[in-house]
Scaffold this motif. Structure first.
Motif: not given
Length: 424
Positions: A320-326, A373-378, A382-390, A395-398
């Motif tokens: 949620l913090s990521y959402l509010f910050g971006n 959303f992950v499969v359709n956008s990879g 934009e989380l991976n752009k914010f923190l590469p590899g995230s 996906v591991g969390y899911l």
């Protein structure tokens, strides 16, 4: 929207730390007023509320800016005096909005979540509504509009006024001397949250207690009458999303079942608790008759399930913090899809806390929703752009979330069978 999101990036962890401080302080003093299951439910409610507000999912009946343009008789510059006037005007409006939500069936649905906890602590202050889609608060700001208080001043003062209502939701602060005559204190607000007959429908004030004394809704806390918390029709769930709409659902069912057309219409605007006589007779609802002798809602959860639920809460707090910050980076409609994930996550793990046998299905729905959303956008917005590899961590969390939620659901059924065998 973005400015409020930035404020919440500071406010959310601050509130979280204060809630944890109260819990550990209570343990240290031998008076823990913050059960973990109740705390998780309350914090989850807070996260759904701020998500709804940041995404702007509300309709305002009359905007304050429109009222200023129509009604202002004088104009104030944005001086410290203007901010004081705005604060007092917001508190006056807050008193009446709060009082109306307690006195009429229709508006109680917007407020039941705040009173749904059977505890009283800082965490329950964060139980705020997601069902208040149509807001009437602005109507009571007409005095401020007449005085020409600028809309930007109201916009700055409003969140400060809201956050200032957090601290007095505690049992650890007793009486506060002369301040009891001026501001709302923990003692005053304990009375407000109590379901004791002597305390019901009292102390609606949000910052200043003077409004209750002027409009005859003041009640002092009495040592011989210990406050009992909750609502007289107990919600019996940790799921804040369900709580937000259960009173509305009851009104809809009662209106449908009522034989008289006049009852179908007037039920919405009658005093809180009123039901058509025929409906009340044929469809009774669970109500606490003796506030001193009832069993609090507390389904049996293993320590592992509680720790897992708390872990889900922490994970969601980071997301949620990521959402509010971006917000600007994610943009629309992405932020609304992200909001859907927040609501699904809260629904899934609080259903597990309720020991709902179908909780695993809600978890799998959440995981499938996110993976789409992950499969359709990879990426995950934009989380991976914010923190590469995230994105791989996400996906591991899911995957882990799905596994443990299903495992706890199945193990829960095993626990129920064991408990039945023990009782035989």
């Amino acid at each position: 929207m973005e400015a409020y999101g930035q404020i919440l990036l500071i406010a959310m962890p601050a509130f979280f730390v204060l809630v944890l401080f109260e819990k550990f302080y209570g343990i240290w003093k031998g008076n823990d007023t913050v059960p973990l299951n109740d705390m998780i439910s309350s914090l989850s409610s807070g996260m759904t509320n701020v998500t709804k507000d940041v995404l702007g999912l509300s309709l305002i009946v009359i905007s304050y800016e429109w009222m200023v343009n129509q009604f202002e008789l004088v104009q104030f510059e944005a001086t410290w005096v203007t901010y004081v006037i705005a604060f007092i005007a917001l508190d006056f409006a807050g008193y009446w909005t709060h009082r109306i939500s307690h006195e009429y069936n229709l508006f109680w649905n917007n407020h039941i979540i705040h009173h749904s906890s059977e505890e009283f602590n800082l965490a329950c202050a964060l139980r705020q509504s997601i069902s208040s889609i149509v807001k009437i608060f602005g109507i009571f700001l007409i005095p401020a509009a007449i005085l020409g208080v600028p809309p930007q001043v109201i916009a700055i003062v409003a969140p400060l006024h809201l956050f200032a209502q957090f601290w007095y939701h505690t049992q650890h602060i007793k009486r506060m001397g002369f301040l009891e005559k001026i501001i709302v204190t923990p003692s005053h607000h304990r009375v407000h949250h109590a379901i004791n007959p002597e305390y019901l429908d009292k102390n609606y004030g949000q910052i200043f207690i003077i409004w209750d004394k002027i409009f005859n809704t003041y009640q002092e806390e009495k040592e011989e009458i210990p406050a009992v918390y909750g609502v007289t029709r107990p919600v019996q769930t940790w799921n804040p999303i369900k709580i937000n709409f259960m009173h509305l659902w009851l009104l809809i069912k009662d209106a449908w079942r009522a034989e008289k057309w006049v009852d179908k219409l007037k039920i919405w605007f009658m005093p809180l608790g009123w039901r058509p006589a025929d409906v009340a007779k044929n469809y009774p609802v669970n109500k606490i008759e003796d506030v001193y002798h009832f069993e609090k809602y507390n389904p049996q959860l293993t320590k592992g399930m509680l720790i897992w639920s708390f872990g889900q809460l922490i994970a969601l707090l980071f997301l949620l913090s990521y959402l509010f910050g971006n917000l600007a980076t994610i943009g629309a409609p992405g932020i609304f899809y992200y909001g859907g994930f927040v609501f699904l996550t809260v629904f899934a793990y609080t259903e597990l806390m309720d020991r709902n046998p179908n909780a695993w299905a809600w978890e799998l729905l959440k995981v499938a929703y996110a993976l789409y959303f992950v499969v359709n956008s990879g990426d995950w917005f934009e989380l991976n752009k914010f923190l590469p590899g995230s994105v791989y961590i996400f996906v591991g969390y899911l995957v882990i979330s799905a596994f443990f939620s299903v495992w706890f659901s199945l193990r829960k059924e095993k626990l129920e069978l064991t408990n039945k065998l023990r009782m035989q």
